[in-house]
Design an enzyme around this catalytic site. Structure first.
Site, PDB file in Angstrom:
ATOM      1  N   SER A   1       1.705  -9.825  -1.012  1.00  0.00           N
ATOM      2  CA  SER A   1       1.452  -8.157  -0.843  1.00  0.00           C
ATOM      3  C   SER A   1       1.723  -7.698   0.636  1.00  0.00           C
ATOM      4  O   SER A   1       1.831  -6.625   0.706  1.00  0.00           O
ATOM      5  CB  SER A   1      -0.090  -8.073  -1.101  1.00  0.00           C
ATOM      6  OG  SER A   1      -0.674  -8.866  -0.121  1.00  0.00           O
TER       7      SER A   1
ATOM      8  N   GLU B   1     -10.888   7.024   4.418  1.00  0.00           N
ATOM      9  CA  GLU B   1     -11.560   6.020   5.295  1.00  0.00           C
ATOM     10  C   GLU B   1     -10.539   4.797   5.423  1.00  0.00           C
ATOM     11  O   GLU B   1      -9.633   4.668   4.754  1.00  0.00           O
ATOM     12  CB  GLU B   1     -12.785   5.524   5.124  1.00  0.00           C
ATOM     13  CG  GLU B   1     -12.813   4.516   3.831  1.00  0.00           C
ATOM     14  CD  GLU B   1     -12.381   5.119   2.510  1.00  0.00           C
ATOM     15  OE1 GLU B   1     -12.557   6.303   2.073  1.00  0.00           O
ATOM     16  OE2 GLU B   1     -11.852   4.256   1.474  1.00  0.00           O
TER      17      GLU B   1
ATOM     18  N   LYS C   1       0.972  -1.062   0.116  1.00  0.00           N
ATOM     19  CA  LYS C   1      -0.048   0.078  -0.027  1.00  0.00           C
ATOM     20  C   LYS C   1       0.770   1.127  -0.116  1.00  0.00           C
ATOM     21  O   LYS C   1       0.434   2.202  -0.430  1.00  0.00           O
ATOM     22  CB  LYS C   1      -0.897   0.168   0.987  1.00  0.00           C
ATOM     23  CG  LYS C   1      -2.143  -0.801   0.938  1.00  0.00           C
ATOM     24  CD  LYS C   1      -3.431  -0.737   2.126  1.00  0.00           C
ATOM     25  CE  LYS C   1      -4.446  -1.292   1.585  1.00  0.00           C
ATOM     26  NZ  LYS C   1      -4.444  -2.970   2.105  1.00  0.00           N
TER      27      LYS C   1
END
Ligand SMILES: *Cc1c(COP(=O)(O)O)cnc(C)c1O
Length: 403
Positions: free
Chosen positions: A381, A114, A92
């Site tokens: 990931s 959010e 991310k």
């Protein structure tokens, strides 16, 4: 049409994507789009982002041959793209750095978003701290109670965590609250979306920021083995880590691509989040894509043991890649993911994020069905530190972890 030419000017990947938002927001999205179109060609912006990837994130992340996992699965050789080794522990950070850098270039003072499990919130708070922007994270009260370590991380990093106390007090309400705050002041704030979802240009921008994963993977794999991987596997929530690695291989017709969605407990409504496998096209959060709907046509409740995968929509480019048959969309359930979590921990000394464990679970099955001279590359990931307490409390005994 080659992969980089999509989406079209209006943000469509075939019929998917677009901007299904009020006119007032269209102007704002078009500003962002315009600025991004300039910056993506700007050598200074490119160099600034590349140097952060290198010196801050620690890129390139390595590709590792998982020999014991391969032996245990029986069949194709398994390799891991180690996004778990990035600073802050997952893929991310690749897109939050891009988004915050964009916000800074646009003269914004604050990024807002959010968060559900808190992963996007932490990655955004990290990038905002580094680049000196304020950061507001909207989070449901239920999630705040559940995801305590990530709430603490965000606060240490200087972000404001704003509790959302209406409705079910989880992700959907947090999206509504962040959206409302954004509409009130879209001039000094940028809404930093956490995956390849939302209105154009976000699915394209987030993909572009994640494309570094696929670009590196292609070069590294060629260098390491003298060939391209036969098969590339990634988990799909919103779809950003998968789009990142797939983008490197979309034009290589010999490379088979697999997106793995969470089958949760069963395919009953509310017990999974396999959007492409079980959904039908519709509109959610400003874009058109596959969507899990209830009988009224509203977004269905979703569930996965990996909270980063439980989203009822999916990035529009995935929907397009599904329809044209370029990517195979498969599923792995909670049980398989937990099993894979312990297998890769004990065979390779790598504790994966529960999200990534879904990709590992499917890749192990795939490996068993292929011959020994074939190769599989998994996008690992993220790392599993965030998941260990939950996993051990719920499944520890079954796997011989006694505390
Ligand atoms: C958030 C998250 C995902 C799911 O998001 P995508 O946009 O589908 O990539 C996958 N893995 C990890 C480690 C995550 O934190």
């Amino acid at each position: 049409m080659s992969a980089e030419q999509l989406p079209d000017k209006k943000g469509f990947f075939g019929p998917y994507g677009g901007q299904y938002i009020p006119d007032q927001l269209k102007d704002i999205m078009n500003d962002i789009s315009h600025e991004y179109d300039m910056l993506r060609e700007d050598p200074d912006f490119i160099e600034e982002l590349q140097s952060l990837y290198r010196d801050y994130v620690g890129r390139p992340s390595p590709i590792f041959e998982a020999k014991r996992l391969t032996e245990n699965s029986g069949g194709a050789k398994i390799y891991l793209k180690r996004e778990d080794l990035n600073h802050s522990g997952a893929h991310k950070i690749n897109h939050t750095l891009g988004e915050v850098l964009l916000a800074k270039h646009m003269g914004k003072k604050k990024v807002i978003a959010e968060t559900g499990a808190g992963q996007h919130g932490v990655a955004l708070a990290t990038a905002a701290a580094l680049l000196g922007l304020e950061c507001d994270i909207y989070m449901g009260e239920v999630d705040i109670a559940k995801e305590h370590p990530n709430v603490v991380r965000m606060k240490i990093l200087g972000a404001q965590v704003i509790p959302v106390s209406h409705g079910l007090k989880t992700l959907k309400e947090a999206v509504d609250a962040a959206f409302e705050a954004y509409v009130k002041d879209p001039i000094t704030q940028l809404y930093a979306i956490g995956s390849v979802v939302g209105p154009h240009p976000f699915p394209m921008m987030v993909r572009d920021f994640q494309a570094i994963v696929g670009k590196e993977s292609r070069e590294q794999f060629l260098e390491k083995t003298g060939a391209l991987p036969g098969h590339v596997v990634a988990c799909v929530g919103g779809g950003s880590n998968a789009m990142g690695i797939f983008t490197g291989f979309l034009d290589d017709k010999s490379v088979n691509l697999y997106g793995v969605e969470p089958a949760g407990l069963s395919f009953k409504e509310g017990e999974h989040a396999a959007t492409i496998s079980k959904g039908t096209p519709g509109i959610l959060h400003g874009f058109f894509s596959y969507l899990l709907k209830d009988e009224k046509g509203e977004p269905a409740p979703v569930y996965s043991v990996a909270s980063g995968l439980d989203y009822p929509g999916v990035g529009p480019q995935h929907s397009y890649l599904k329809d044209i048959g370029r990517v195979n969309y498969e599923t792995a359930g909670d049980k398989e993911a937990i099993d894979a979590f312990f297998k890769i921990s004990r065979l390779e000394g790598i504790i994966p994020a529960l999200e990534s464990a879904h990709a590992v679970a499917y890749a192990m099955k795939l490996a068993a069905s292929l011959s020994k001279d074939e190769t599989i590359l998994i996008n690992l990931s993220g790392r599993g530190d965030k998941d260990i307490d939950f996993v051990v409390e719920k499944y520890g005994e079954q796997y011989g972890v006694v505390l």
